[in-house]
Design an enzyme around this catalytic site. Structure first.
Site, short mmCIF file in Angstrom:
data_model
loop_
_atom_site.label_atom_id
_atom_site.label_comp_id
_atom_site.label_asym_id
_atom_site.label_seq_id
_atom_site.Cartn_x
_atom_site.Cartn_y
_atom_site.Cartn_z
N ARG A 134 -13.84 22.11 51.22
CA ARG A 134 -14.03 21.05 52.05
C ARG A 134 -14.01 19.80 51.22
O ARG A 134 -13.50 18.77 51.68
CB ARG A 134 -15.42 21.02 52.73
CG ARG A 134 -15.67 19.64 53.62
CD ARG A 134 -16.89 19.69 54.46
NE ARG A 134 -18.06 20.61 54.07
CZ ARG A 134 -19.32 20.11 53.93
NH1 ARG A 134 -19.56 18.96 54.14
NH2 ARG A 134 -20.40 20.96 53.47
N TYR B 123 0.74 -1.26 0.14
CA TYR B 123 -0.07 -0.08 0.20
C TYR B 123 0.83 1.34 0.04
O TYR B 123 1.85 1.53 0.77
CB TYR B 123 -0.71 0.00 1.13
CG TYR B 123 -1.57 1.29 1.55
CD1 TYR B 123 -2.67 1.76 0.44
CD2 TYR B 123 -1.22 2.05 2.39
CE1 TYR B 123 -3.34 2.95 0.69
CE2 TYR B 123 -1.98 3.54 2.55
CZ TYR B 123 -2.95 3.64 1.71
OH TYR B 123 -3.63 4.99 1.91
N ASN C 69 -14.12 4.49 3.25
CA ASN C 69 -12.82 3.75 3.59
C ASN C 69 -12.51 3.94 4.87
O ASN C 69 -12.40 3.35 5.77
CB ASN C 69 -11.81 4.13 2.73
CG ASN C 69 -10.33 3.73 3.01
OD1 ASN C 69 -10.30 2.52 3.42
ND2 ASN C 69 -9.48 4.49 3.29
N GLN C 70 -12.69 5.26 5.34
CA GLN C 70 -12.44 5.44 6.66
C GLN C 70 -13.97 5.97 7.30
O GLN C 70 -14.74 6.90 7.48
CB GLN C 70 -11.92 6.98 7.01
CG GLN C 70 -10.34 6.99 6.37
CD GLN C 70 -9.64 8.19 6.71
OE1 GLN C 70 -9.75 8.98 7.46
NE2 GLN C 70 -8.85 8.31 5.71
N HIS D 20 -1.80 15.77 -2.96
CA HIS D 20 -3.13 15.60 -2.75
C HIS D 20 -3.50 15.85 -1.00
O HIS D 20 -4.79 16.27 -0.86
CB HIS D 20 -3.82 14.43 -3.01
CG HIS D 20 -3.82 13.24 -2.09
ND1 HIS D 20 -2.52 12.57 -1.82
CD2 HIS D 20 -4.73 12.74 -1.20
CE1 HIS D 20 -2.74 11.59 -0.87
NE2 HIS D 20 -4.03 11.70 -0.51
N ASN E 168 -13.88 9.79 3.06
CA ASN E 168 -13.09 8.91 2.20
C ASN E 168 -13.74 7.77 1.48
O ASN E 168 -13.37 6.69 1.41
CB ASN E 168 -11.74 8.44 2.96
CG ASN E 168 -10.67 7.98 2.06
OD1 ASN E 168 -10.09 7.06 2.36
ND2 ASN E 168 -10.36 8.91 1.08
#
Length: 501
Positions: free
Chosen positions: A281, A56, A412-413, A84, A409
């Site tokens: 307190r 990848y 994808n995400q 990009h 995305n």
């Protein structure tokens, strides 16, 4: 070289103290074992690519376009990776955070499982030895595939493109590199992706925010003790060991023990109520709960600082190229949101303590607003208004980011942690908390000037003495903005961590 601090060794675990040192020029050591593992990872990448195995970002497109082939030329693939991602917007991140980010990134890359070239590690280390800091936009990352857009700006800056800071001055990145004596980075596609595909910004910002909030947490304990002493409260009631031990929370036990130490020798005055307001307190319980939460964040930050956040990862010994999600910043997202919650409640406590201190109905009869001549003077009135505004700002921004996943995305995400937003927000909140502490410190110094008794505990008396040296009495009125900042800086110096973790 001016500003160079003690060496950071990439062969040992990274610590928050290392990030503090990275604010200015710092020597980073690349030992022979580190160089060997980086070289082995790089050589293995070359073997994998020579076998035409898919990798990848090296042989493919990015993100949702992974199903398409990448560019054949390695330099073109680098440009394609970074170009990009040049879509960031908003104000630029503090250069201190940017430099800490680079240190976190180079530590991850130096573990040898990212397949980067040695020149990348050398280039980042050389940068850290100077005062160069990449200019990184705040908005653009969702913290899912790492801090892609901000880190892409950092990578471009190190290539001499875009903008950078040198000695705190913003200028074209190429100019900054030249003046710093640095050589622009030369990257291929794998190098470029490895620089951006990690959570180093999220991790660095969370770590620095934690460091600041921990310092303020100690400062609030100190200020609470000083408030108790100047008002003549009875600490042996609400801080008694039997009482706090029965409460059963380790954080409260530890906080109360520290407060008892600072208040040792304090003599209560007559006329105080049997039970103090909760802002006095219940302080050990509140501060103890904050301590427990900060210990959770400690653990997350320690793990994140020593985490390899990248994709894919390369394991030569096992002939493995693994594509996964180590760039997913969920742990830091949760931790940074916890920091925001702690900061909000610490801010609430400090603001309420200042409100009590300026109120003659609750401060033992001191003048309203601690004015030396009420009506003709207004004392802390403006400073209290400012604390109210700052607390409101902290509360408004304390909504958790880590639960607001928003798909992007091309799905994808499809789940994202928003850790970057949570971490940078935590840095902002930590800065406001420091100013709130400074405001209360100015109030305590002024309270003694207008009639509160001097502290009876030696430890508290020493704190007040430092405050008196730092902040003049408000008599007559004057702008207090710079006094609050000076008091905040004093508290930071008195309570900053002295350890190396």
């Amino acid at each position: 070289m001016p500003g160079v601090a003690r060496t950071v060794d990439l062969a040992r675990p990274l610590r928050v103290a290392d990030l503090r040192r990275a604010a200015t020029g710092v020597d980073v050591e690349i030992s022979a074992p580190v160089r060997d593992r980086v070289a082995r990872g790089r050589n293995y990448l070359r073997t994998v690519l020579g076998d035409d195995r898919p990798v990848y970002g090296a042989t493919t497109g990015f993100g949702a376009l992974v199903g398409f082939a990448g560019r054949d030329d390695e330099a073109d693939q680098c440009d394609n990776t970074l170009a990009h991602l040049g879509a960031g917007q908003g104000p630029e991140i503090d250069p201190t955070v940017a430099r800490a980010t680079v240190l976190v990134r180079v530590w991850s890359l130096a573990q040898g499982v990212s397949g980067v070239s040695a020149r990348v590690v050398d280039g980042l280390v050389a940068m850290l030895a100077t005062t160069f800091a990449p200019a990184m936009p705040r908005f653009g990352s969702v913290g899912a595939s790492g801090d892609l857009i901000p880190l892409a700006y950092a990578a471009q800056s190190l290539r001499g493109r875009g903008w950078a800071y040198l000695d705190g001055v913003r200028m074209p990145a190429g100019t900054a590199l030249t003046r710093a004596g640095l050589t622009p980075l030369v990257l291929d596609g794998r190098d470029a992706l490895a620089l951006v595909n990690g959570t180093s910004l999220t991790t660095a910002a969370t770590a620095l925010a934690l460091d600041s909030v921990r310092t303020s947490h100690r400062a609030v304990q100190m200020l609470t003790c000083l408030l108790v002493d100047v008002l003549g409260c009875e600490p042996e009631q609400f801080l008694h060991p039997r009482l706090i031990t029965a409460y059963g929370h380790p954080g409260a036990v530890d906080v109360a023990a520290g407060m008892r130490t600072l208040l040792a020798g304090a003599v209560p005055s007559t006329g105080r109520p049997l039970q103090e307001a909760y802002s006095i307190r219940c302080a050990p319980q509140l501060l103890g709960a904050a301590e427990g939460a900060l210990r959770y964040v400690d653990d997350v930050v320690a793990a994140d600082l020593n985490s390899v956040s990248d994709n894919p990862l390369f394991f030569p010994d096992d002939d493995l190229v693994l594509h996964g999600g180590n760039f997913f910043g969920q742990p830091a997202a949760f931790a940074a949101d916890v920091l925001a919650t702690v900061t909000a409640q610490l801010g609430n406590l400090v603001e309420r303590q200042l409100d009590l201190l300026v109120d003659p109905a609750r401060n033992g009869g001191l003048p309203p607003m601690l004015a030396a001549g009420p009506g003709r003077q207004h004392g802390l009135q403006g400073a209290q208004l400012a604390t109210t505004a700052m607390v409101a700002e902290i509360r408004r921004n304390a909504v958790p980011a880590s639960m607001q996943s928003l798909p992007t995305n091309l799905h994808n995400q499809d789940v994202v942690p928003f850790g970057t937003q949570a971490a940078l927000r935590a840095v902002d909140q930590a800065g406001l908390l420091r100013l709130l502490c400074g405001s209360l410190a100015v109030g305590l110094r002024q309270a003694v000037h207008v009639g509160a008794r001097p502290p009876t505990a030696p430890g508290c008396a020493a704190v007040l003495e430092r405050l008196v040296e730092t902040v003049p009495a408000v008599d007559p009125d004057r702008p207090l903005d710079s006094d609050v900042v000076r008091a905040a800086e004093l508290l930071h110096s008195l309570n900053a961590s002295r350890d190396e973790c």
